[in-house]
Motif scaffolding. Structure first.
Motif, PDB file in Angstrom:
ATOM      1  N   VAL A  72     -47.543  60.886  60.714  1.00  0.00           N
ATOM      2  CA  VAL A  72     -46.167  60.793  61.231  1.00  0.00           C
ATOM      3  C   VAL A  72     -45.236  61.712  60.450  1.00  0.00           C
ATOM      4  CG1 VAL A  72     -44.194  59.245  61.535  1.00  0.00           C
ATOM      5  CG2 VAL A  72     -46.488  58.481  62.171  1.00  0.00           C
ATOM      6  N   GLY A  93     -44.698  63.980  63.350  1.00  0.00           N
ATOM      7  CA  GLY A  93     -43.735  63.210  64.114  1.00  0.00           C
ATOM      8  C   GLY A  93     -44.359  61.935  64.664  1.00  0.00           C
ATOM      9  N   PRO A  94     -43.547  61.109  65.340  1.00  0.00           N
ATOM     10  CA  PRO A  94     -44.017  59.805  65.833  1.00  0.00           C
ATOM     11  C   PRO A  94     -45.192  59.927  66.795  1.00  0.00           C
ATOM     12  CG  PRO A  94     -41.622  59.956  65.953  1.00  0.00           C
ATOM     13  CD  PRO A  94     -42.117  61.334  65.628  1.00  0.00           C
ATOM     14  N   SER A 111     -45.504  51.672  63.341  1.00  0.00           N
ATOM     15  CA  SER A 111     -44.824  52.963  63.322  1.00  0.00           C
ATOM     16  C   SER A 111     -44.027  53.181  64.604  1.00  0.00           C
ATOM     17  CB  SER A 111     -45.847  54.087  63.140  1.00  0.00           C
ATOM     18  OG  SER A 111     -45.244  55.358  63.255  1.00  0.00           O
ATOM     19  N   ARG A 156     -40.801  51.308  64.378  1.00  0.00           N
ATOM     20  CA  ARG A 156     -39.810  51.937  63.497  1.00  0.00           C
ATOM     21  C   ARG A 156     -39.074  53.060  64.201  1.00  0.00           C
ATOM     22  NH1 ARG A 156     -43.914  51.160  59.648  1.00  0.00           N
ATOM     23  NH2 ARG A 156     -44.643  53.323  59.805  1.00  0.00           N
ATOM     24  N   TYR A 157     -39.777  53.775  65.071  1.00  0.00           N
ATOM     25  CA  TYR A 157     -39.175  54.916  65.752  1.00  0.00           C
ATOM     26  C   TYR A 157     -38.734  54.581  67.183  1.00  0.00           C
ATOM     27  CZ  TYR A 157     -40.677  57.916  61.921  1.00  0.00           C
ATOM     28  OH  TYR A 157     -40.838  58.503  60.695  1.00  0.00           O
ATOM     29  N   ASP A 158     -38.792  53.307  67.538  1.00  0.00           N
ATOM     30  CA  ASP A 158     -38.406  52.840  68.874  1.00  0.00           C
ATOM     31  C   ASP A 158     -39.174  53.577  69.971  1.00  0.00           C
ATOM     32  OD1 ASP A 158     -37.040  51.168  70.634  1.00  0.00           O
ATOM     33  OD2 ASP A 158     -35.400  52.601  70.910  1.00  0.00           O
ATOM     34  N   ILE A 159     -40.481  53.719  69.748  1.00  0.00           N
ATOM     35  CA  ILE A 159     -41.363  54.360  70.725  1.00  0.00           C
ATOM     36  C   ILE A 159     -41.964  53.288  71.631  1.00  0.00           C
ATOM     37  CG2 ILE A 159     -43.484  55.693  71.034  1.00  0.00           C
ATOM     38  CD1 ILE A 159     -41.278  57.352  69.791  1.00  0.00           C
TER      39      ILE A 159
END
Length: 254
Positions: free
Chosen positions: A79, A83-84, A129, A132-135
């Motif tokens: 990550v 990135g996510p 994860s 955390r990244y609002d995925i």
């Protein structure tokens, strides 16, 4: 005709065991659908060769997924560097062909650890994860026809692949409110090194399987890749907890 919701442009996918066989078929389909693909496996030469074919949207990490204590650090490193993660495909696995009477406890545990325990740890860390990244991400379990039907000489493999379906349901229940979906694919008999190892010296078993498949032929890795595109894409945004057989009709053949 370009239908954006069936594509993967802008998404990053992590595929375990992506250097060969079904995993490579999924990785190839994903890059062609526009995804950035990260493959992991134990053999660097194989991964390097795969990435050379997949092109500039692919990269690799050398990693043994049975080293569960190191998985969190791996996901954090991916990550941070890439990135996510939007999609995780739990594909890596090992095969064990032996009757139950000849299957040792250690051999059984090795299959369970590779398929099930590692998939749990990877999924947990990737899903945390994603949170955390609002995925609103997608987790895909590569199960098996042995998760649907009884077969001889694969008791450890059957147990692991069936348990992955329970893992799917448990993760779905805990993460659905975060918008993260979990689905499974049950590949039929797909042309791969693992299939050849299982059947090349067992003509009776090979013929029995082919006679069970209405198409009378084995599938291709890209058949699984195309199904994985759907489950990873926005086209399946309301599909959750599904086991999708991609088997040429074997599960329902007479």
């Amino acid at each position: 005709m370009n239908i954006p919701q069936f594509g993967l442009k802008g998404k990053t996918a992590l595929i375990t065991g992506g250097g060969s066989g079904i995993g490579f078929g999924i990785a190839k389909a994903y890059t062609e659908a526009g995804a950035r693909v990260i493959i992991i496996g134990r053999t660097e030469s194989q991964l390097k060769e795969a990435v050379a074919i997949l092109g500039s949207n692919a990269s690799y990490y050398v990693f043994d997924i049975t080293e569960q204590s190191k998985i969190k650090d791996l996901i954090n490193r991916i990550v941070d560097n890439q990135g996510p993660i939007h999609i995780l495909v739990n594909n890596a696995g090992i095969h064990l062909k032996a009757p139950a009477s000849k299957t040792t406890d250690d051999a059984f545990l090795s299959v369970i650890q590779t398929h099930l325990l590692s998939a749990f740890t990877l999924s947990r860390e990737v899903m945390e994860s994603m949170k955390r990244y609002d995925i609103k991400g997608s987790i895909i379990m590569i199960s098996s026809m042995t998760g649907i039907m009884a077969m001889t000489q694969v008791v450890a493999y059957t147990s692991a692949k069936t348990a992955m379906l329970g893992l799917m349901r448990g993760l779905l229940a805990d993460y659905a409110e975060d918008g993260i979906r979990v689905n499974s694919i049950a590949p039929g008999w797909i042309k791969s090194k693992m299939l050849h190892q299982a059947l090349d010296k067992d003509a009776e078993r090979k013929n029995k399987i082919l006679n069970r498949i209405p198409f009378k032929e084995f599938g291709k890795p890209e058949d699984i890749g195309n199904a994985a595109i759907y489950l990873g894409s926005d086209a399946s945004s309301y599909v959750n907890g599904v086991l999708l057989p991609v088997d040429g009709g074997a599960a329902v053949g007479f």
